[in-house]
Design a protein around this motif. Structure first.
Motif, PDB file in Angstrom:
ATOM      1  N   ARG A 112      87.680  15.388 -66.280  1.00 19.38           N
ATOM      2  CA  ARG A 112      88.328  15.699 -67.364  1.00 19.38           C
ATOM      3  C   ARG A 112      89.595  14.911 -67.832  1.00 19.38           C
ATOM      4  O   ARG A 112      89.891  13.926 -66.959  1.00 19.38           O
ATOM      5  CB  ARG A 112      88.976  17.251 -67.208  1.00 19.38           C
ATOM      6  CG  ARG A 112      87.886  18.290 -66.748  1.00 19.38           C
ATOM      7  CD  ARG A 112      87.770  18.965 -67.892  1.00 19.38           C
ATOM      8  NE  ARG A 112      86.712  20.056 -67.547  1.00 19.38           N
ATOM      9  CZ  ARG A 112      87.027  21.323 -67.605  1.00 19.38           C
ATOM     10  NH1 ARG A 112      88.196  21.802 -67.711  1.00 19.38           N
ATOM     11  NH2 ARG A 112      86.175  22.081 -67.052  1.00 19.38           N
ATOM     12  N   ASP A 145      86.852  17.186 -54.866  1.00 19.81           N
ATOM     13  CA  ASP A 145      88.164  17.433 -55.395  1.00 19.81           C
ATOM     14  C   ASP A 145      89.133  16.440 -55.329  1.00 19.81           C
ATOM     15  O   ASP A 145      90.242  16.734 -55.900  1.00 19.81           O
ATOM     16  CB  ASP A 145      88.551  18.755 -54.651  1.00 19.81           C
ATOM     17  CG  ASP A 145      88.499  18.403 -53.244  1.00 19.81           C
ATOM     18  OD1 ASP A 145      88.259  17.324 -52.816  1.00 19.81           O
ATOM     19  OD2 ASP A 145      88.809  19.473 -52.511  1.00 19.81           O
ATOM     20  N   SER A 146      88.882  15.130 -55.144  1.00 22.18           N
ATOM     21  CA  SER A 146      89.918  14.151 -55.087  1.00 22.18           C
ATOM     22  C   SER A 146      89.098  12.677 -54.977  1.00 22.18           C
ATOM     23  O   SER A 146      88.027  12.640 -54.859  1.00 22.18           O
ATOM     24  CB  SER A 146      90.638  14.150 -53.906  1.00 22.18           C
ATOM     25  OG  SER A 146      89.887  13.883 -52.815  1.00 22.18           O
ATOM     26  N   THR A 195      94.285  14.082 -56.441  1.00 20.78           N
ATOM     27  CA  THR A 195      93.680  15.215 -56.341  1.00 20.78           C
ATOM     28  C   THR A 195      93.423  15.635 -57.803  1.00 20.78           C
ATOM     29  O   THR A 195      94.022  15.910 -58.674  1.00 20.78           O
ATOM     30  CB  THR A 195      94.710  16.250 -55.743  1.00 20.78           C
ATOM     31  OG1 THR A 195      94.957  15.613 -54.367  1.00 20.78           O
ATOM     32  CG2 THR A 195      94.239  17.516 -55.620  1.00 20.78           C
ATOM     33  N   LEU A 196      91.944  15.910 -58.126  1.00 20.87           N
ATOM     34  CA  LEU A 196      91.596  16.342 -59.421  1.00 20.87           C
ATOM     35  C   LEU A 196      92.074  17.623 -59.794  1.00 20.87           C
ATOM     36  O   LEU A 196      91.970  18.768 -59.058  1.00 20.87           O
ATOM     37  CB  LEU A 196      90.292  16.427 -59.613  1.00 20.87           C
ATOM     38  CG  LEU A 196      89.447  15.033 -59.131  1.00 20.87           C
ATOM     39  CD1 LEU A 196      87.937  15.000 -59.124  1.00 20.87           C
ATOM     40  CD2 LEU A 196      89.905  13.934 -60.090  1.00 20.87           C
ATOM     41  N   LYS A 197      92.730  18.091 -61.123  1.00 22.20           N
ATOM     42  CA  LYS A 197      92.973  19.174 -61.362  1.00 22.20           C
ATOM     43  C   LYS A 197      91.823  20.092 -61.791  1.00 22.20           C
ATOM     44  O   LYS A 197      91.960  21.147 -61.724  1.00 22.20           O
ATOM     45  CB  LYS A 197      93.942  19.030 -62.706  1.00 22.20           C
ATOM     46  CG  LYS A 197      95.078  18.175 -62.524  1.00 22.20           C
ATOM     47  CD  LYS A 197      95.949  18.095 -63.772  1.00 22.20           C
ATOM     48  CE  LYS A 197      97.336  17.322 -63.488  1.00 22.20           C
ATOM     49  NZ  LYS A 197      98.103  17.028 -64.611  1.00 22.20           N
ATOM     50  N   HIS A 198      90.644  19.315 -62.218  1.00 22.32           N
ATOM     51  CA  HIS A 198      89.518  20.039 -62.360  1.00 22.32           C
ATOM     52  C   HIS A 198      88.265  19.427 -61.576  1.00 22.32           C
ATOM     53  O   HIS A 198      87.944  18.315 -61.957  1.00 22.32           O
ATOM     54  CB  HIS A 198      89.189  19.783 -63.992  1.00 22.32           C
ATOM     55  CG  HIS A 198      90.120  20.187 -65.024  1.00 22.32           C
ATOM     56  ND1 HIS A 198      90.474  21.611 -65.283  1.00 22.32           N
ATOM     57  CD2 HIS A 198      91.365  19.408 -65.523  1.00 22.32           C
ATOM     58  CE1 HIS A 198      91.298  21.300 -65.998  1.00 22.32           C
ATOM     59  NE2 HIS A 198      91.991  20.334 -66.282  1.00 22.32           N
ATOM     60  N   PRO A 237      92.761  14.816 -68.286  1.00 23.67           N
ATOM     61  CA  PRO A 237      93.917  14.563 -67.338  1.00 23.67           C
ATOM     62  C   PRO A 237      93.702  13.846 -66.146  1.00 23.67           C
ATOM     63  O   PRO A 237      94.540  12.993 -65.725  1.00 23.67           O
ATOM     64  CB  PRO A 237      94.534  16.021 -67.145  1.00 23.67           C
ATOM     65  CG  PRO A 237      94.078  16.871 -68.382  1.00 23.67           C
ATOM     66  CD  PRO A 237      92.581  16.170 -68.422  1.00 23.67           C
ATOM     67  N   ASP A 238      92.402  14.141 -65.518  1.00 21.26           N
ATOM     68  CA  ASP A 238      92.040  13.317 -64.225  1.00 21.26           C
ATOM     69  C   ASP A 238      91.891  12.013 -64.389  1.00 21.26           C
ATOM     70  O   ASP A 238      92.121  10.953 -63.734  1.00 21.26           O
ATOM     71  CB  ASP A 238      91.029  14.238 -63.444  1.00 21.26           C
ATOM     72  CG  ASP A 238      91.409  15.368 -62.852  1.00 21.26           C
ATOM     73  OD1 ASP A 238      92.679  15.624 -62.512  1.00 21.26           O
ATOM     74  OD2 ASP A 238      90.618  16.485 -62.901  1.00 21.26           O
TER      75      ASP A 238
END
Length: 91
Positions: A62, A18-19, A5-8, A64-65
């Motif tokens: 991004r 979103d994922s 699941t993407l944080k961004h 982190p993702d």
């Protein structure tokens, strides 16, 4: 099947990603990512291949993702290597 699941989330027009869903296995085609380019480009190609996504989408993740996706991909590749070691031990 691993799902990230993407944080961004990424938005493309009216569509939002979103994922990323990784499949349960690697293929020989996934390993081609390691033959064609530099390290980051290889990882992007591998993540795109493992998730069935376009490289242009992966390039927009991004940090982190991207790092989380990179870890899932590494775990899958390491799992393949561990399977090879187990097979060698049984011989």
């Amino acid at each position: 099947m691993a799902k990230l699941t993407l944080k961004h989330p990424l938005t493309f027009g009216k569509m939002t990603v979103d994922s990323l869903t990784f499949r349960d296995y690697t293929t020989a085609g996934d390993y081609l990512a390691f033959d064609q380019r530099g390290g980051v480009a290889q990882r992007i190609a591998l993540i795109a291949s493992l998730t069935g996504s376009d490289e242009s989408l992966i390039k927009q993740l991004r940090g982190p993702d991207y790092r989380a996706a990179e870890k899932i991909a590494d775990d899958m590749i390491n799992g393949d290597e561990a399977g090879d070691e187990e097979a060698a031990e049984k011989k």
